[in-house]
Design a protein around this motif. Structure first.
Motif, PDB file in Angstrom:
ATOM      1  N   GLN A  54      -2.438  12.100   4.972  1.00 36.70           N
ATOM      2  CA  GLN A  54      -3.678  12.321   4.247  1.00 36.70           C
ATOM      3  C   GLN A  54      -4.699  12.911   5.221  1.00 36.70           C
ATOM      4  N   CYS A  86      -8.708  14.509   0.530  1.00 39.27           N
ATOM      5  CA  CYS A  86      -9.450  13.497  -0.233  1.00 39.27           C
ATOM      6  C   CYS A  86     -10.780  14.024  -0.751  1.00 39.27           C
ATOM      7  N   LEU A 105       0.827  -1.211   0.000  1.00 39.87           N
ATOM      8  CA  LEU A 105       0.000   0.000   0.000  1.00 39.87           C
ATOM      9  C   LEU A 105       0.859   1.258   0.000  1.00 39.87           C
ATOM     10  N   ILE A 150      -2.303   7.442   6.179  1.00 41.65           N
ATOM     11  CA  ILE A 150      -2.636   7.216   4.780  1.00 41.65           C
ATOM     12  C   ILE A 150      -3.920   6.409   4.682  1.00 41.65           C
ATOM     13  N   ILE A 162      -2.144   3.223   8.329  1.00 39.43           N
ATOM     14  CA  ILE A 162      -2.299   2.893   6.902  1.00 39.43           C
ATOM     15  C   ILE A 162      -3.548   2.027   6.798  1.00 39.43           C
ATOM     16  N   GLU A 205       1.024   7.049  -6.596  1.00 38.17           N
ATOM     17  CA  GLU A 205      -0.132   7.929  -6.826  1.00 38.17           C
ATOM     18  C   GLU A 205       0.209   9.391  -6.565  1.00 38.17           C
ATOM     19  N   GLN A 206       0.882   9.629  -5.446  1.00 42.41           N
ATOM     20  CA  GLN A 206       1.151  11.002  -5.026  1.00 42.41           C
ATOM     21  C   GLN A 206       2.404  11.581  -5.691  1.00 42.41           C
ATOM     22  N   TRP A 254      -7.559   5.678   1.748  1.00 43.74           N
ATOM     23  CA  TRP A 254      -8.190   5.894   0.439  1.00 43.74           C
ATOM     24  C   TRP A 254      -9.715   5.914   0.609  1.00 43.74           C
ATOM     25  N   TYR A 256       0.704   4.222  -2.785  1.00 43.95           N
ATOM     26  CA  TYR A 256       0.546   5.612  -2.350  1.00 43.95           C
ATOM     27  C   TYR A 256       1.683   6.483  -2.885  1.00 43.95           C
TER      28      TYR A 256
END
Length: 664
Positions: free
Chosen positions: A649, A654, A531, A567, A595, A538-539, A569, A535
């Motif tokens: 995050q 988000c 994960l 972190i 996470i 993605e970032q 989603w 991440y």
């Protein structure tokens, strides 16, 4: 004398009488080498002082003392002052080789008594090749019959003087190898620079070991037509070949056949067959067992340059098609059994059998055959029923599988569970269809999500029920992650191929750390590192094509900053509905690292201080000095920098307009 028909007791005599070059030819070649050395030292680039010979090193089988009678090879590596780096050696050789050939053609008119010289077309660029052989039989029959049918193939190679003048017994400056690792793109392309070390590694060995090398080379020549009982050594090489083939090892391009067999490896089918055949002659006749030596291991990741990481993944980490096909066949066997046979006489029905784990996600590592199958059963109607009844279903699946294997001629080995109420059935499957065994975990589960279709968004009710159960009963977070296997799989499986390759690299790094620490510490789960990798991409990048070293460096950077990580989603759950909203706000205010599993909001694989993140962070910090993170920029070297990735995050980042007052 035929090697295949030679008894073990006659091998020493075979080497001495049939394989070792005659003293007369050896003396003739030694004299020729002296005058050849003089001719090359006088040689420079045409009309200039640009290329001056610093020294000449003798290499190859002749210099190492392992030459065969009838034909051998020798290398003359000419170190020139015009090469000031490994990179210089790649360019400017054509003019130099032309001048060398002109000088050698003049010298070749009189190479020495009983010898003649013949140039040949080079098999590779950057080398001058010729053959020094005993003269015509009619002219030299009165000189020495032992000179006849002998020859030496010479390679003359201009090279960069990387080592300089080394004193006997001293080691090269480590900077030499650092420069080499930064400069090469093909394995062994600058091996000529280390000819003296290669030569001395063999030439300093005992005479009888060099005789064993001659014997192995002779065997190799018979196969392809081109320590110290000899029978034990030859048998060892024969047994090692099938192992090397299975490991996928390849021949080192610049090593002499036979010499590399005793250390590196080849995997030719023809070689394997011959080794098995000759083992009957050597091993059985001698009555002795071969030495138990471990096969070689793949290149270390720590010293792999940044520009070769993609190659490292492809060569050492990515499963081959054969492996993937084996897994597919094995999974199909088990799934068909579960759907059609396991509960056919029961009211319980298999609603679906979902493939999970790294194989289904597309992130499996080579040398690991494992598969997860989650079985969703109609009788498991809630999360509570999964806890209460799964042990019974595990036992029933095992009972039915034992019956099934008898009808299908399957080999099944069950792994005992340490749990009084087992939550998973672990077993190894073999069959006539499979060339290797596959380890399985079969997990019964409650079908919380129901039937899914592409683009499906998970039902909020499934998460609300799960959260309510966790609050009321104290069930640990992530206890029911198997119910969300499809979402976990699709979260990774749908990603670009190169990102999945990066995940493989991170998992390989993790396994190295794990082996180093076990059983001292409890490291975070691998899923947490997967994960983190997603991440980071993605970032930090988000592109299908990205720099692997930068991605790897970013993941390690996040591991080092574990105490700050928060972190999550919102692809499957979000802050819109109560009580999910309140629960998520509580989760992200827990002790870092946090996470959250993108498929299961109760699963915090960061775990706060549950796992020894500090040990993993220490390893990651040490790895920042790895060659994986060095990058050439012109004539200098720079460190690979991580992508700029936030370690925290928030609901706001988000897209949710919620800002808790603490913890973020």
């Amino acid at each position: 004398m035929d090697l295949y028909q030679s008894p073990a007791s006659a091998l020493d005599k075979l080497v001495a009488h049939n394989l070792q070059p005659s003293p007369e030819f050896t003396a003739a070649v030694r004299g020729a080498l002296g005058s050849l050395d003089t001719a090359l030292r006088k040689q420079g680039a045409p009309g200039s002082q640009r290329a001056r010979v610093i020294r000449i090193a003798k290499g190859g089988a002749y210099a190492r003392g392992t030459a065969l009678r009838g034909g051998c090879d020798a290398e003359l590596v000419v170190f020139l002052n015009c090469f000031r780096s490994f990179g210089d050696q790649k360019t400017g050789r054509t003019e130099i080789l032309g001048a060398m050939r002109a000088s050698l053609e003049s010298w070749g008119l009189h190479p020495g008594p009983g010898l003649t010289l013949q140039f040949s077309e080079p098999k590779a660029a950057g080398v001058l090749q010729f053959r020094l052989m005993s003269a015509d039989r009619e002219n030299w029959v009165d000189v020495s019959l032992t000179l006849l049918d002998h020859s030496v193939d010479f390679d003359v190679l201009p090279a960069f003087d990387a080592l300089g003048q080394l004193r006997p017994g001293s080691r090269p400056d480590p900077q030499v190898y650092k420069d080499l690792i930064h400069s090469y793109s093909n394995a062994g392309e600058f091996s000529t620079c280390f000819t003296e070390l290669q030569r001395d590694f063999i030439s300093t060995r005992p005479t009888k070991l060099k005789s064993l090398i001659r014997l192995v080379k002779h065997w190799y020549q018979q196969v392809f037509g081109d320590f110290f009982m000899l029978s034990e050594g030859a048998s060892h090489v024969g047994i090692l070949q099938p192992l090397q083939k299975d490991l996928g090892l390849s021949q080192v391009a610049h090593e002499e056949p036979g010499e590399f067999l005793l250390g590196e490896g080849v995997g030719h089918g023809r070689l394997e067959q011959a080794s098995r055949r000759r083992e009957v002659s050597f091993g059985v006749a001698s009555g002795k067992s071969p030495p138990n030596l471990s096969p070689p291991q793949p290149t270390s990741l720590f010293i792999t340059p940044s520009h070769l990481l993609d190659t490292f993944i492809k060569d050492f980490l990515q499963p081959n098609e054969k492996f993937l096909e084996q897994i597919k066949k094995a999974v199909n066997i088990v799934c068909e059994f579960l759907k059609n046979n396991c509960f056919k006489d029961s009211s319980t029905k298999v609603l679906k059998a979902i493939k999970g784990g790294s194989t289904a996600k597309g992130t499996a590592l080579k040398n690991g055959s494992d598969a997860d199958i989650v079985v969703f059963l109609s009788s498991l109607k809630s999360y509570n029923s999964q806890i209460e009844e799964r042990a019974l279903f595990v036992q029933e699946i095992q009972r039915q599988l034992e019956v099934f294997r008898k009808t299908q001629e399957l080999e099944v080995e069950f792994e005992p569970s340490n749990w009084k109420a087992p939550r998973v059935l672990s077993f190894t499957l073999k069959s006539r269809i499979l060339n290797e065994s596959v380890d399985f975990d079969v997990l019964p589960a409650y079908d919380a999500l129901g039937q899914q279709h592409p683009g499906f968004t998970s039902r909020p009710e499934a998460y609300k029920d799960l959260i309510a159960l966790c609050k009321s009963s104290g069930v640990k977070g992530g206890e029911f992650s198997t119910c969300f296997t499809e979402l976990q799989r699709e979260f990774i499986k749908s990603r670009p191929t190169k990102l999945k390759s990066l995940i493989r690299l991170v998992k390989h790094w993790y396994k190295q750390c794990e082996r180093k620490m076990k059983p001292k510490a409890s490291l975070p789960p691998k899923y947490a590192l997967e994960l983190l990798t997603v991440y980071a991409w993605e970032q930090g990048s988000g592109m299908e094509d990205f720099d692997t070293a930068e991605g790897f460096r970013t993941v390690l950077d996040l591991v080092i900053k574990y105490q700050q990580l928060c972190i999550f989603w919102t692809v499957n759950y979000n802050f819109k509905d109560e009580p999910i909203r309140t629960f998520l706000l509580t989760q992200i205010q827990k002790k870092r690292p946090v996470i959250l599993d993108p498929a299961d909001p109760t699963g915090d694989v960061g775990g706060g201080d549950r796992w020894c993140w500090h040990l993993l962070a220490k390893e990651a910090n040490e790895w920042l000095s790895s060659l994986c993170f060095e990058l050439q920029s012109g004539d200098s070297w720079q460190r690979v920098q991580p992508w700029k990735v936030p370690v925290v995050q928030t609901p706001g980042s988000c897209g949710a307009h919620i800002y808790p007052t603490v913890g973020i």
